[in-house]
Structures are given as C-alpha cells and as structure tokens.
Design a protein around this motif. Sequence first.
Motif, PDB file in Angstrom:
ATOM      1  N   GLU A 164      38.023  42.582  36.837  1.00 29.30           N
ATOM      2  CA  GLU A 164      37.707  41.506  35.582  1.00 29.30           C
ATOM      3  C   GLU A 164      36.041  41.073  35.725  1.00 29.30           C
ATOM      4  O   GLU A 164      35.583  41.080  36.841  1.00 29.30           O
ATOM      5  N   LYS A 179      41.453  43.886  32.245  1.00 26.53           N
ATOM      6  CA  LYS A 179      41.976  42.839  32.939  1.00 26.53           C
ATOM      7  C   LYS A 179      43.547  42.298  33.116  1.00 26.53           C
ATOM      8  O   LYS A 179      44.150  42.188  34.118  1.00 26.53           O
ATOM      9  N   ASP A 180      44.311  42.459  31.919  1.00 26.84           N
ATOM     10  CA  ASP A 180      45.740  42.614  31.678  1.00 26.84           C
ATOM     11  C   ASP A 180      46.332  43.542  32.619  1.00 26.84           C
ATOM     12  O   ASP A 180      47.599  43.020  33.231  1.00 26.84           O
ATOM     13  N   ASN A 195      37.655  43.086  43.151  1.00 28.51           N
ATOM     14  CA  ASN A 195      37.665  43.581  41.473  1.00 28.51           C
ATOM     15  C   ASN A 195      37.308  42.529  40.736  1.00 28.51           C
ATOM     16  O   ASN A 195      37.705  42.477  39.580  1.00 28.51           O
ATOM     17  N   HIS A 196      36.583  41.427  41.114  1.00 27.50           N
ATOM     18  CA  HIS A 196      36.377  40.434  40.197  1.00 27.50           C
ATOM     19  C   HIS A 196      34.674  40.180  40.282  1.00 27.50           C
ATOM     20  O   HIS A 196      34.040  40.122  41.428  1.00 27.50           O
ATOM     21  N   SER A 219      33.737  38.131  34.781  1.00 31.39           N
ATOM     22  CA  SER A 219      34.133  36.741  34.309  1.00 31.39           C
ATOM     23  C   SER A 219      32.662  36.057  34.246  1.00 31.39           C
ATOM     24  O   SER A 219      31.674  36.464  34.589  1.00 31.39           O
ATOM     25  N   LEU A 247      37.947  45.172  27.996  1.00 31.03           N
ATOM     26  CA  LEU A 247      37.723  44.426  28.986  1.00 31.03           C
ATOM     27  C   LEU A 247      39.038  43.466  29.336  1.00 31.03           C
ATOM     28  O   LEU A 247      39.474  43.405  30.336  1.00 31.03           O
ATOM     29  N   ASP A 248      39.504  42.975  28.127  1.00 31.98           N
ATOM     30  CA  ASP A 248      40.809  42.065  28.144  1.00 31.98           C
ATOM     31  C   ASP A 248      41.928  43.112  28.627  1.00 31.98           C
ATOM     32  O   ASP A 248      42.576  42.782  29.454  1.00 31.98           O
TER      33      ASP A 248
END
Length: 664
Positions: A108, A102-103, A179-180, A110, A98-99
């Motif tokens: 992402e 996200k990068d 996308n969050h 949260s 997941l990191d």
Amino acid sequence: MKIKYYNRDLSWLLFDNRVIDQAYNDKVPLLEKLRFLSIASNNLDEFFRVRMHNVYSMITRKKRDRRTGLDGVDLLSFIYDFNSRNISKQYQALGIVLDDIKDKGIFEISYFKDTSEKEKEYLKKYYTENISKRLKVVEFSASKKSHTNLNVLLCSKDQIFTAEIPDDLDRLVETGVPNHFVLLEDLIMNAAEDHFKKHKIITSYVYRLTFDKNKHYDFLDEDLSDEEYLDNMTDYLTNKGHRKTTRVEFMSHDGARDRVFFSSLFGISKKSVYEICGPLDLKFLDKLFKKYRDDPKLVFAPFTGLTWNDSKDILKYLDTKSLLVNYPYASFDIFLKFLKAAVNDSRTTAIKMSIYRTEKKSQVVNLLRTAAGKGIKVTVIVELRARFDEQHNLIVADELEKAGCKILYGDRVNKVHAKICLVEQGKSGYVQIGTGNYNAITSKIFSDVSFFTSNPQYVNDAKSFFDSVAGNSASDFNLLVTSPNSIKQMVLHKIRKATRNYLRTGKGKVFIKVNGLTDIDIINGIYGAARLGLPFRIIVRGPCSLKLGLCGEKEDIVVKSIVGELLEHSRIYNFDYGNGEDEIWISSADLMTRNLDRRVEIAAPMVEEPTKKKLRKMIKMYMKDSANSYYLNADGEYGKIKRFWNISAQQTWLKRIKYRKYVK
C-alpha cells in the motif's frame, strides 16, 4: 487544402496512449500494469528531451510542419492537449491499480496524513536521520537549473526558495509497517518543519524540470582523425552547456493559476507546464515491479527462449542451411554460440561487426576481445552517437581497442545503425544480419528477427559493406541494399512493381512492419499505389504519419499497432506480386526520413525458400493478431476491433516454446 499526413510528434503521443491502455487490460497482471504506466512516463520523458527541441525551433524560426502545415504554436497547443488527455488516463489507471493491489494485501502507498500516529512518529524520525541535513534550501534563481529529478519550491510572503531532493534517496519510504509506504516527497512536505518555519513558508510545491538533450554533434567533420573525433565526443559528453527547459511538472494547489505562476517563474510557455494530480515521475513504479515480481500471480509468466543444441555444431549446420530466428522466442544465446564457435574455430581469420548499443559487461564484447587475443583480425564499427549511450560506447570502443581490435567510427555524417556480423574464413565465411541490437538484455523483451547464413552472396556483400564503411572501396552489392538513399529507392521500386502486376492481374499486396512510418516519399508512394487499388497491410508500433481515407474508392489500407507483453521491434517488408512471386526483406531501418536519408542501414532480401516460408508464417500470424492490435481509423485515432477470434501473436509464439528447448 486537405492535410495528407499526421504529425509525427502527435502520433508519438498516441502511441503513449496505447501503452497506458495496457493498465486497463484485464489480461495484464497487476504489477505489469504498473510497469506499463512507468514505461509511459519514460516514453514521455524521452519525448520532451529529444522532440520538443524541434517544436521550439519552429516557434523561434516561425516555420511550419511540412507534413501538416501546423506552425510551432499550434503544434505546442496540440501536444499539451494530447498529453493532458494521456496524463488524466494514466493517473486514473494508477489509482485503480493501486487500490486493487491494496485490496489484495500486496502493498500500500499512502499519503503521510493518512498514516497512523505511530507511523508518523517513525517517518519523522527517518526524515531527521536521513533527509533533513541533505536538504539545502537556497533562494530561487531561474538561471540556476536543477540537476536533480525532484525539487521543492517554498514560497514565503516576499521570497521564493528551492531545495533539490537528492536522487540517491529512495522514492519509496517504509512507514515501519511491512509493505506500507509513503513517497519521499510527501514525507518531506509534511516533515520539513525546520525549513518551513525558518523561511516563514506560506505555500510549497513539489516540481520537476525536463531539459532538452537533443544537442547536435556540431563538431562532426569527415576530415577529422579518429583521435580528434574521440576528443570532440568526450568533450561533448562532459560539457553539458546551456540546457533549455522543455517541460515543468508540479503537484498542484490551485490549478490554472499555478500553471501561470510556474510559466512565469521559468520563462516557459504555459502549454509546457503540467499540473499533475498525483506523484510526479511514475518511473519509481518499476522499483515496485522489481520488489514484488517473485509472486507469479502478479507478473507475466516467465519463459526461456529456444536455444541452440550444443550437441550440434552451429557453423557446420550453417554450411548447408541458413537459419532465421525470432527473438525473444529464440534466445539471444544463439548469436553468442555462433560468435563463440567462430572465435574457437581455427579456420576463422577475421571477425567484423557493428555495435550500436550493448549492455554493460557484454558477452559479445568479451568474445571479440578473446578473438583479438587469439590473433583473429577483429574490426568493430562502434557508433558513438547512440543517444544517451554515448558514454558507454566510448568505454566499449576503448576496451576493444586495448584488446587489439581495429575500431571504425563509421560515417562521420550518418549514424551507423546497421546490425551485421561477418566471420571470414579465407574466401568463405558466415554472416548474421538482424533487425535489433547486440544486447542480451533488450533481446529478452524486444521482438526481432536474426538471420544466419554461409550463402556466398550474403558473405561477399557483407565484405563489401565493411570495406565501404572503412573507406576502402565503394559499396557494390549483389543482394544487400543500404541507406542513406538506396533503401528508400528499393521500397518505392518494389511498390511500383507490385502496382504494375496488380493492374495486370488484380492480385498482389504489400506488407510492411516497422516501428515508425513518417517518411513523406514512402507515404506518397503508398498513396499512389493505393489509389490504383493495391492492398497494403501495415504494422507500425509507434509514430505513423500516413492517413487513411485519402485514396478514393479503391483504397485498401489497413494500419495497426501491436502493443503487448513484448516490444515489437522487427522490420519486415513483403512485396507480393500476385503471380506466385514475392520478395521478403528484413532490415535495421524504419521508414522514417532519419533512417532512410541520414543513417547507414541495411536491408536484406531473403532468397532461400525455407527462410521465406518461415517469414510468411510470421506475417500471417501478425495479421491475425487482434488481442494486442490497435487499428488506425480515418479520424486518426487508434482503437480495438472485436473479432470472432481473439488471437495474440506474441502469446501464440510463447505457448509454442513452452514445451520445447532447442531451435533445431
């Protein structure tokens, strides 16, 4: 006494560990890594639904596992230890993947507390409009089993309450920013102030229950009429009855103390309570896979399996040659064209086949209905007892019967797991025998072999098979071997024959590829031959009870599991007698006691040299595979072995079809 076998259930969990390991593989695309983590969760759900019944039964009856000597309490403890290791590895991988996602700016996920104030406002409004009124908080009762996947436990000073989270609500909630996402349960735990204040909640949890779904078909009786059988099966499916809790998962606050709390709350062993340091039930990751899979950098490259050239009549081809295809490198569309050609051929008088699992809106089912409408005598063995697919199979049976097909429900005692289709044209005909189900969806991701022929030996044996299942005659085969009983005896006989030849010539070996190897009689047969030096090369995708290092200095056994982009599902046996003679068989049966002793299965020898040659090449490629192979060691662990070459059987075959279209 030295233990001669591995426990089947612990071996299952080792397979899940290999699935999780794909999330650490640099060659696996990011979304595919999430999918493997989702598959691992689904595998573990199935384990607790169908295998834990036996463990608790051992505890209640104070019995021991006949393979290992472990009692139920010991086995439960080992299962907890194995799962705890897997879960830790799984959630560590989830964080890393997941990191990375996200990068790369893909999406992402949260925690609610980490979103912006504007997002919090948006999410609270979403909660009020879509969730709040659907959360029904009631006083907790251990006797009332939850019917939803996720639940909330609310603890006040004097009382405990619970609320079921509706399954139709999306686990992924958008924050108002593209996308969050936050997870549904995280939003509830942070926005349900109305419920928290009303009940003066001090502590809260998200939890999940898993139930035993391994109910036995106690109503079975060989003397039941078809109508009585259907009535009983329908009642079985609609009457859920008492469901025993086999696992509790919760998102933790206080570690060990919370496990004791949940154990007491649900009256279940602490060894069946799992503290999860992350979101429960990772199957929601599959939704992310489907949402973002259009980006080719994030998924395995799409491919189209080879199909049949429509300019050639497949039945005319089979009049002179047999055909062996390897799914999904060859498309399931080949079988559909074979069946369609049979339906449209005026010479066809009857079609008979077995159905275990089909997809919804199955083209196979539609073609059989069309055949019946044309006056072709269609007989279908529909096995209703395909776990979790019983309801669908009832619907299929009803559709086929209404279309004029004759439905057989097979052996009342033993499941019919055989994969066979017979086309009759007078005294001649065609037959297809395979290792996988007639399912167009799973055929795209399951690696299976399918054999088509007009060879009269196979055709006549197929007629005998369907006659025996219909109860019209005893089975009398020239080539085919069936279970219960006979496949086991065949395998043991061939191992003994290979051993005798090996002792005379010093040459020969046995190759076995199956999904499970747990039958003690088969394993003992392998041990006996291995003590005398006969080499074994064994590929077992899942549970394997055979141990290494027990057969003395002459032991030459290699056991490996292939886990890759596709699910290895084919069952192939090769007995090489070292004198230029070998036998190669394909089968619907794994070398597990349930398949060999309690199911109707088929094993078919390949008697024609072109087909045997193709299978030998496949076997050679499987044995060369190092990229996706995990090797069993004498300690019972599976690991990769570094080779000078790094060959993947699956990727090699996928590359070979890249620039081709047709099988022939």
